[in-house]
Design a protein around this motif. Structure first.
Motif, PDB file in Angstrom:
ATOM      1  N   PHE A  48       0.861  -1.162   0.000  1.00 19.25           N
ATOM      2  CA  PHE A  48       0.000   0.000   0.000  1.00 19.25           C
ATOM      3  C   PHE A  48       0.906   1.223   0.000  1.00 19.25           C
ATOM      4  O   PHE A  48       1.959   1.206   0.643  1.00 19.25           O
ATOM      5  CB  PHE A  48      -0.769   0.031   1.333  1.00 19.25           C
ATOM      6  CG  PHE A  48      -2.252   0.109   1.211  1.00 19.25           C
ATOM      7  CD1 PHE A  48      -2.847   0.751   0.155  1.00 19.25           C
ATOM      8  CD2 PHE A  48      -3.062  -0.456   2.199  1.00 19.25           C
ATOM      9  CE1 PHE A  48      -4.223   0.824   0.070  1.00 19.25           C
ATOM     10  CE2 PHE A  48      -4.433  -0.392   2.122  1.00 19.25           C
ATOM     11  CZ  PHE A  48      -5.018   0.253   1.055  1.00 19.25           C
ATOM     12  N   HIS A  50       0.270   5.028   1.162  1.00 17.33           N
ATOM     13  CA  HIS A  50      -0.554   6.133   1.634  1.00 17.33           C
ATOM     14  C   HIS A  50       0.306   7.392   1.543  1.00 17.33           C
ATOM     15  O   HIS A  50       1.303   7.533   2.251  1.00 17.33           O
ATOM     16  CB  HIS A  50      -1.018   5.910   3.078  1.00 17.33           C
ATOM     17  CG  HIS A  50      -2.263   5.099   3.181  1.00 17.33           C
ATOM     18  ND1 HIS A  50      -2.295   3.767   2.831  1.00 17.33           N
ATOM     19  CD2 HIS A  50      -3.529   5.406   3.581  1.00 17.33           C
ATOM     20  CE1 HIS A  50      -3.535   3.301   3.004  1.00 17.33           C
ATOM     21  NE2 HIS A  50      -4.298   4.277   3.467  1.00 17.33           N
ATOM     22  N   HIS A 100      -7.666  10.172  -0.795  1.00 17.48           N
ATOM     23  CA  HIS A 100      -8.021   9.691   0.549  1.00 17.48           C
ATOM     24  C   HIS A 100      -9.282  10.426   0.997  1.00 17.48           C
ATOM     25  O   HIS A 100      -9.883  11.177   0.215  1.00 17.48           O
ATOM     26  CB  HIS A 100      -6.836   9.882   1.517  1.00 17.48           C
ATOM     27  CG  HIS A 100      -6.910   8.976   2.716  1.00 17.48           C
ATOM     28  ND1 HIS A 100      -7.253   9.423   3.954  1.00 17.48           N
ATOM     29  CD2 HIS A 100      -6.736   7.642   2.835  1.00 17.48           C
ATOM     30  CE1 HIS A 100      -7.270   8.392   4.797  1.00 17.48           C
ATOM     31  NE2 HIS A 100      -6.951   7.292   4.154  1.00 17.48           N
ATOM     32  N   HIS A 101      -9.697  10.236   2.237  1.00 14.41           N
ATOM     33  CA  HIS A 101     -10.988  10.770   2.683  1.00 14.41           C
ATOM     34  C   HIS A 101     -11.102  12.300   2.587  1.00 14.41           C
ATOM     35  O   HIS A 101     -12.198  12.833   2.506  1.00 14.41           O
ATOM     36  CB  HIS A 101     -11.278  10.348   4.127  1.00 14.41           C
ATOM     37  CG  HIS A 101     -11.087   8.880   4.383  1.00 14.41           C
ATOM     38  ND1 HIS A 101     -11.411   7.918   3.468  1.00 14.41           N
ATOM     39  CD2 HIS A 101     -10.617   8.206   5.478  1.00 14.41           C
ATOM     40  CE1 HIS A 101     -11.146   6.721   3.970  1.00 14.41           C
ATOM     41  NE2 HIS A 101     -10.655   6.881   5.181  1.00 14.41           N
ATOM     42  N   TYR A 149      -6.622   3.329  -4.845  1.00 16.77           N
ATOM     43  CA  TYR A 149      -7.493   3.557  -3.689  1.00 16.77           C
ATOM     44  C   TYR A 149      -8.194   4.880  -3.968  1.00 16.77           C
ATOM     45  O   TYR A 149      -7.541   5.915  -4.134  1.00 16.77           O
ATOM     46  CB  TYR A 149      -6.610   3.649  -2.457  1.00 16.77           C
ATOM     47  CG  TYR A 149      -7.227   4.003  -1.113  1.00 16.77           C
ATOM     48  CD1 TYR A 149      -7.164   3.102  -0.050  1.00 16.77           C
ATOM     49  CD2 TYR A 149      -7.779   5.255  -0.853  1.00 16.77           C
ATOM     50  CE1 TYR A 149      -7.659   3.429   1.217  1.00 16.77           C
ATOM     51  CE2 TYR A 149      -8.278   5.583   0.404  1.00 16.77           C
ATOM     52  CZ  TYR A 149      -8.212   4.667   1.426  1.00 16.77           C
ATOM     53  OH  TYR A 149      -8.682   4.986   2.684  1.00 16.77           O
ATOM     54  N   TRP A 200      -9.666  -0.213  -4.574  1.00 19.93           N
ATOM     55  CA  TRP A 200      -9.973  -0.249  -3.135  1.00 19.93           C
ATOM     56  C   TRP A 200     -10.910   0.918  -2.822  1.00 19.93           C
ATOM     57  O   TRP A 200     -10.527   2.088  -2.934  1.00 19.93           O
ATOM     58  CB  TRP A 200      -8.663  -0.139  -2.355  1.00 19.93           C
ATOM     59  CG  TRP A 200      -8.798  -0.115  -0.866  1.00 19.93           C
ATOM     60  CD1 TRP A 200      -9.430   0.815  -0.113  1.00 19.93           C
ATOM     61  CD2 TRP A 200      -8.245  -1.061   0.069  1.00 19.93           C
ATOM     62  NE1 TRP A 200      -9.317   0.519   1.219  1.00 19.93           N
ATOM     63  CE2 TRP A 200      -8.603  -0.624   1.364  1.00 19.93           C
ATOM     64  CE3 TRP A 200      -7.491  -2.234  -0.048  1.00 19.93           C
ATOM     65  CZ2 TRP A 200      -8.222  -1.302   2.516  1.00 19.93           C
ATOM     66  CZ3 TRP A 200      -7.115  -2.907   1.096  1.00 19.93           C
ATOM     67  CH2 TRP A 200      -7.481  -2.455   2.369  1.00 19.93           C
ATOM     68  N   ASP A 202     -12.486   2.347   0.136  1.00 20.59           N
ATOM     69  CA  ASP A 202     -12.491   2.247   1.585  1.00 20.59           C
ATOM     70  C   ASP A 202     -13.875   2.497   2.179  1.00 20.59           C
ATOM     71  O   ASP A 202     -14.664   3.274   1.647  1.00 20.59           O
ATOM     72  CB  ASP A 202     -11.491   3.237   2.176  1.00 20.59           C
ATOM     73  CG  ASP A 202     -11.153   2.844   3.586  1.00 20.59           C
ATOM     74  OD1 ASP A 202     -10.365   1.910   3.731  1.00 20.59           O
ATOM     75  OD2 ASP A 202     -11.714   3.436   4.530  1.00 20.59           O
ATOM     76  N   GLU A 258      -7.105  -4.410  11.146  1.00 25.83           N
ATOM     77  CA  GLU A 258      -6.082  -3.781  10.302  1.00 25.83           C
ATOM     78  C   GLU A 258      -4.712  -4.066  10.902  1.00 25.83           C
ATOM     79  O   GLU A 258      -3.848  -3.197  10.981  1.00 25.83           O
ATOM     80  CB  GLU A 258      -6.388  -2.284  10.119  1.00 25.83           C
ATOM     81  CG  GLU A 258      -7.701  -2.146   9.362  1.00 25.83           C
ATOM     82  CD  GLU A 258      -7.927  -0.804   8.690  1.00 25.83           C
ATOM     83  OE1 GLU A 258      -7.936   0.201   9.412  1.00 25.83           O
ATOM     84  OE2 GLU A 258      -8.123  -0.771   7.460  1.00 25.83           O
ATOM     85  N   ASP A 295      -4.716  -6.023   5.867  1.00 23.66           N
ATOM     86  CA  ASP A 295      -3.958  -4.773   5.689  1.00 23.66           C
ATOM     87  C   ASP A 295      -3.327  -4.313   6.995  1.00 23.66           C
ATOM     88  O   ASP A 295      -3.875  -4.528   8.084  1.00 23.66           O
ATOM     89  CB  ASP A 295      -4.839  -3.669   5.078  1.00 23.66           C
ATOM     90  CG  ASP A 295      -5.989  -3.240   5.971  1.00 23.66           C
ATOM     91  OD1 ASP A 295      -6.514  -4.102   6.705  1.00 23.66           O
ATOM     92  OD2 ASP A 295      -6.363  -2.054   5.935  1.00 23.66           O
ATOM     93  N   TRP A 302      -1.244   5.436   8.977  1.00 23.25           N
ATOM     94  CA  TRP A 302      -1.190   5.091   7.553  1.00 23.25           C
ATOM     95  C   TRP A 302      -0.329   6.058   6.761  1.00 23.25           C
ATOM     96  O   TRP A 302       0.259   5.703   5.755  1.00 23.25           O
ATOM     97  CB  TRP A 302      -2.607   5.032   6.969  1.00 23.25           C
ATOM     98  CG  TRP A 302      -3.370   3.880   7.554  1.00 23.25           C
ATOM     99  CD1 TRP A 302      -4.254   3.917   8.593  1.00 23.25           C
ATOM    100  CD2 TRP A 302      -3.273   2.498   7.166  1.00 23.25           C
ATOM    101  NE1 TRP A 302      -4.722   2.650   8.868  1.00 23.25           N
ATOM    102  CE2 TRP A 302      -4.134   1.776   8.005  1.00 23.25           C
ATOM    103  CE3 TRP A 302      -2.546   1.814   6.197  1.00 23.25           C
ATOM    104  CZ2 TRP A 302      -4.301   0.382   7.903  1.00 23.25           C
ATOM    105  CZ3 TRP A 302      -2.699   0.433   6.088  1.00 23.25           C
ATOM    106  CH2 TRP A 302      -3.561  -0.264   6.936  1.00 23.25           C
TER     107      TRP A 302
HETATM  108  C1  FUL Z   1      -8.987   2.755   6.778  1.00 20.03           C
HETATM  109  C2  FUL Z   1      -8.882   4.242   6.457  1.00 20.03           C
HETATM  110  O1  FUL Z   1      -9.754   5.015   7.239  1.00 20.03           O
HETATM  111  C3  FUL Z   1      -7.439   4.539   6.755  1.00 20.03           C
HETATM  112  O2  FUL Z   1      -7.151   5.902   6.679  1.00 20.03           O
HETATM  113  C4  FUL Z   1      -6.590   3.750   5.771  1.00 20.03           C
HETATM  114  O3  FUL Z   1      -6.760   4.265   4.468  1.00 20.03           O
HETATM  115  C5  FUL Z   1      -6.936   2.269   5.834  1.00 20.03           C
HETATM  116  C6  FUL Z   1      -6.270   1.428   4.792  1.00 20.03           C
HETATM  117  O4  FUL Z   1      -8.304   2.055   5.748  1.00 20.03           O
HETATM  118  O5  FUL Z   1     -10.200   2.264   6.989  1.00 20.03           O
END
Ligand code: FUL
Length: 622
Positions: A48, A50, A100-101, A149, A200, A202, A258, A295, A302
Motif C-alpha cells: 500500500f 498512503h 483519501h478521505h 485507492y 480499493w 475504503d 487492520e 492490511d 497510515w
Molecule cells: C482505513 C482508512 O480510514 C485509513 O485511513 C486507511 O486508508 C486504511 C487502509 O483504511 O479504513
C-alpha cells in the motif's frame, strides 16, 4: 534400500493397474474462487502507498478544508523509487491512495468543474503534476502491478466542493472512476492496455449522513474498464451487492482487523444472513467466495509521520506474513513515503531484511530428492491422485481420496533426517475450500509425535514450530466439508534469526498478553487504561512494544497517539498502559481504535494470542 525401492515399484504397479479409467476428479465444492481472486492468491504480497495531503498536514484523516498549497513536495515525487524498491523487496503490486478521505486528488481530475481540489491547483510541478500517470509509468518500467485507492467518502465535496446530494455525488464519483480506470495502470502487453489490478473503495465515512452511494453503478464502471481488477469494497456494500445478484459482483474486503492478520479459522466465504456484515464473513458454508485481504501499516499510522512505532523485520515476518499469507490470505503492507515523496532509508533497510527472511526461509525446498510420499487412501487407486502429487511442484495436481472420505493422511518419508521448523501445505482451492481441521506429526528419534494442529488450510497454510530433526512428516486431515485435495506439502528451515530452538514440548517461555480484549469508554472519560502482562516469565529482563492503532477513530480526533517500549525487569510481570481520550465537539458517532503489542524481546519470549485491545469510544454528541 534396494528391496524398499522394488517394494515401491510393486505398490505403484498395483495402484496403476487397479486404477479405473472412469475415475473422475472430485466435483467442485461451491462457491469457488473467480479468476481475480485466484490471481491474487497466487501473488499475495501487496504494498500500500498512503501518500497525499495528509503527508504534509501530519493528519491521518483530513477534513477537506486543507489548502491546495499545503501539498508542496520539495522535489519531483520519486515514484520510480517506490516501484523499484517495492519490486526489489518482493511485492507483487502497489495500491496507491489517489484520493483519501479528505478529497484531494493526486491526478488532475476534472470531475468538479467549479471548485476543483487537485494536484493541478497545487504548486507541485507548477500545476502540471499527475501522480497516477507518474506511477503508471514507474510500475510499467519496473514490472510491478498497480492498484488504486479512491475513497468514496470525500470530506471536501461534503463541505466545500458542492457535489453533496446523493445524485450529484454519484455522478461526480463515476466521473472520477471513468478518468482513473480508463487511463492509468501498468501497461500489460498481453492485454494490450493499461491494467489496474485492484480497486480499493475504503469503507470509512466521517459523516453521520453520507450520500447514498450507488455501488451497482460504480461496479459496472469498474468492470467496463478493468474487468481483471480485484474489487475491494467494505463489507456492507459487498454484502448488498452479493444479495442483489446471483453472483457476488465484488471480490473481497478487509480481514476484520487492520493488523495484517487473517482470522483463524479463516474461511473465504460469506453469506447474507449475519446480523452485521462482518458476521456474514468467514463462514464455512457461505454462499459466495469472498477473499479477505489483511492490511497493516509498517508504522503506527497510515501516513508518514515522525516516530510512530516502526515494525521490525522480525515482526513483519512472524506477526504479519505468517499470520496472513501463512493463513492463505493476501497481505497488503503499507509503506508511506515521507514529505520528500520518497520511501525512507529506514523503511528500505527493514524491507530488505524482511525480504531476506522470506527468501532464505522459502527459497530452498529442503525435502531430499529421494523422499517418498504415501497416503491412507488414494482416489480410485489412481496414480493421478497419489500422495506424491503433493510434492511434484505442479500446482494443478493433488492428492485426494474417494468422495465419501473426509479424513485421511499423507506421509512424507525423507529417507534421512531433515532439520526444519516450518511445515507448509496447500488445498487445491480452485475446487473450493474444504478442510476444517488438520494436524501434523513428525517422526524423530523418539518416534511419532504431534508437531502442530489447526483449523482451516485454504490456499496455503504455513506453520512454524520449534526446530526438529525428523525422518518423516505426516499431515492428517481430521475434518473436512468434502473430500480434501492437497496439492502441496513441504518443510522448510527458517532464517536463523527467526528460529525457536526449543524442544517439541512447550518449555513455558514467557508470553506477553494485553487485557482486557474490549473496553467501552465515554468521550468524557479522559483516559483508558489497559494491563500488559508477562505470563510464565520474570526470570530475565525482557520488553514489549505497545502502540495505539487507528480503527474507525483516528489519532488526534478520538485519542492521542501513544507508543512505548515497556521494559520488564527481572521479577516484574505486569504494567499499566494509559491512552488519553479526546473529548471533541463533533457529532461523529461512536468510534473505535486499538492498543496492540508487538516486538517482544528476551530469550524465547513471544507475543501471546491476546495481543490487541479494542476500545470503543461513545460519542457524547450523537
Ligand atoms: C482505513 C482508512 O480510514 C485509513 O485511513 C486507511 O486508508 C486504511 C487502509 O483504511 O479504513
Amino acid at each position: 534400500m534396494k528391496s524398499f525401492i522394488s517394494f515401491l515399484a510393486i505398490v505403484s504397479a498395483i495402484i496403476v493397474s487397479s486404477c479405473k479409467s472412469s475415475v473422475q476428479p472430485p466435483a467442485p465444492l461451491y462457491p469457488v474462487p473467480n479468476e481475480r481472486q485466484l490471481s491474487y492468491m497466487h501473488n499475495p504480497h501487496a504494498a500500500f502507498i498512503h501518500y497525499g495531503m495528509n503527508t504534509y498536514t501530519n493528519k491521518e484523516w483530513g477534513d477537506g478544508h486543507e489548502k491546495v498549497t499545503s501539498f508542496n513536495p520539495s522535489d519531483t515525487v520519486d515514484t520510480d523509487q517506490w516501484a523499484r524498491v517495492l519490486k526489489e523487496c518482493g511485492f507483487d503490486r502497489i495500491v496507491f491512495t489517489g484520493k483519501h478521505h479528505d478529497g484531494f486528488c493526486l491526478w488532475p481530475s476534472k470531475a468538479n468543474k467549479v471548485n476543483p481540489h487537485t494536484i493541478a491547483q497545487s504548486p507541485y510541478l507548477n500545476g502540471n503534476g499527475d501522480l497516477f500517470e507518474q506511477l503508471s509509468e514507474s510500475c510499467t518500467k519496473y514490472g510491478i502491478d498497480m492498484g488504486v485507492y479512491l475513497s468514496p467518502w470525500d470530506a471536501y465535496e461534503e463541505h466545500v466542493g458542492g457535489n453533496y446530494t446523493s445524485e450529484l455525488y454519484n455522478d461526480f464519483y463515476v466521473t472520477q472512476l471513468n478518468e482513473v480506470l480508463s487511463k492509468y495502470g501498468r501497461y500489460n502487453e498481453k492485454l494490450g492496455r493499461r491494467e489496474i489490478v485492484e480497486i480499493w473503495l475504503d469503507g470509512a465515512t466521517g459523516s453521520n449522513n453520507p450520500p447514498v452511494y450507488d455501488f451497482n453503478r460504480f461496479v459496472d464502471v469498474m468492470r467496463k474498464y478493468q474487468p481483471t481488477a480485484y474489487i475491494w469494497i467494505d463489507a456492507l456494500r459487498a454484502f448488498k451487492s452479493c444479495a442483489m445478484g446471483d453472483t457476488c459482483k465484488v471480490d473481497g474486503a478487509w480481514a476484520m482487523n487492520e493488523k495484517g492478520q487473517a482470522p483463524d479459522p479463516c474461511w473465504h466465504k460469506m453469506d447474507t444472513c449475519g446480523v452485521t456484515t462482518d458476521d456474514c464473513k468467514n463462514r464455512p458454508n457461505g454462499e459466495f467466495f469472498f477473499l479477505l485481504e489483511a492490511d497493516v501499516s509498517i508504522r503506527n499510522g497510515w501516513f508518514y509521520g515522525d516516530g510512530g512505532g516502526v515494525k521490525s523485520a522480525t515482526d513483519l515476518f512472524k506477526e504479519r506474513y505468517m499470520k496472513s499469507i501463512g493463513r492463505g490470505t493476501p497481505l497488503i503492507l503499507n509503506i508511506p513515503p515521507d514529505k520528500n515523496g520518497r520511501i525512507t532509508d529506514e523503511y528500505i533497510a527493514i524491507l530488505k531484511k524482511y525480504k531476506e527472511y522470506i527468501d532464505t526461509t522459502f527459497d530452498n525446498n529442503i525435502i531430499p530428492s529421494n523422499t517418498t510420499a504415501s497416503a491412507t487412501e488414494v482416489r480410485g487407486n489412481c496414480n493421478t491422485y497419489a500422495a506424491n502429487k503433493s510434492i511434484d511442484n505442479d500446482y494443478d495436481t493433488y492428492w485426494t481420496m474417494n468422495d465419501s472420505s473426509t479424513t485421511g493422511s499423507i506421509t512424507l518419508d525423507f529417507g534421512e533426517y531433515v532439520k526444519f521448523d516450518i511445515v507448509q501445505f496447500q488445498e487445491y482451492i480452485p475446487l473450493g475450500q474444504r478442510v476444517a481441521e488438520w494436524s501434523v506429526d513428525v517422526k524423530t528419534n523418539d518416534g511419532w509425535q504431534e508437531y502442530a494442529k489447526g483449523s482451516t488450510i485454504g490456499y496455503k497454510r504455513i506453520v512454524q514450530g520449534s526446530v526438529v530433526e525428523a525422518e518423516a512428516v505426516r499431515l492428517n486431515i481430521t475434518s473436512s466439508l468434502a473430500v480434501p485435495l492437497i496439492n502441496e506439502f513441504g518443510v522448510f528451515l527458517s532464517h536463523e534469526d527467526l528460529r525457536e530452538e526449543s524442544s517439541l514440548v512447550d518449555n513455558g517461555s514467557g508470553k506477553f498478553i494485553i487485557e482486557p480484549d474490549f473496553i467501552s469508554v465515554k468521550e468524557t472519560d479522559g483516559e483508558v487504561s489497559v494491563k500488559v502482562k508477562l505470563l510464565n516469565g520474570g526470570e530475565q529482563e525482557c520488553s514489549v512494544y505497545v502502540a495505539t492503532l487507528p480503527g474507525s477513530g483516528v489519532q488526534g480526533k478520538v485519542y492521542e497517539d501513544r507508543t512505548a517500549t515497556l521494559i520488564f525487569p527481572v521479577g516484574v510481570t505486569e504494567q499499566e498502559f494509559k491512552v488519553n481520550i479526546i473529548n471533541n465537539q463533533n457529532n461523529e458517532g461512536d468510534k473505535d481504535f486499538f492498543i496492540q503489542l508487538s516486538n517482544a524481546t528476551g530469550k524465547g519470549v513471544t507475543i501471546g494470542e491476546k495481543s490487541t485491545v479494542r476500545i470503543l469510544v461513545d460519542d457524547d454528541e450523537s
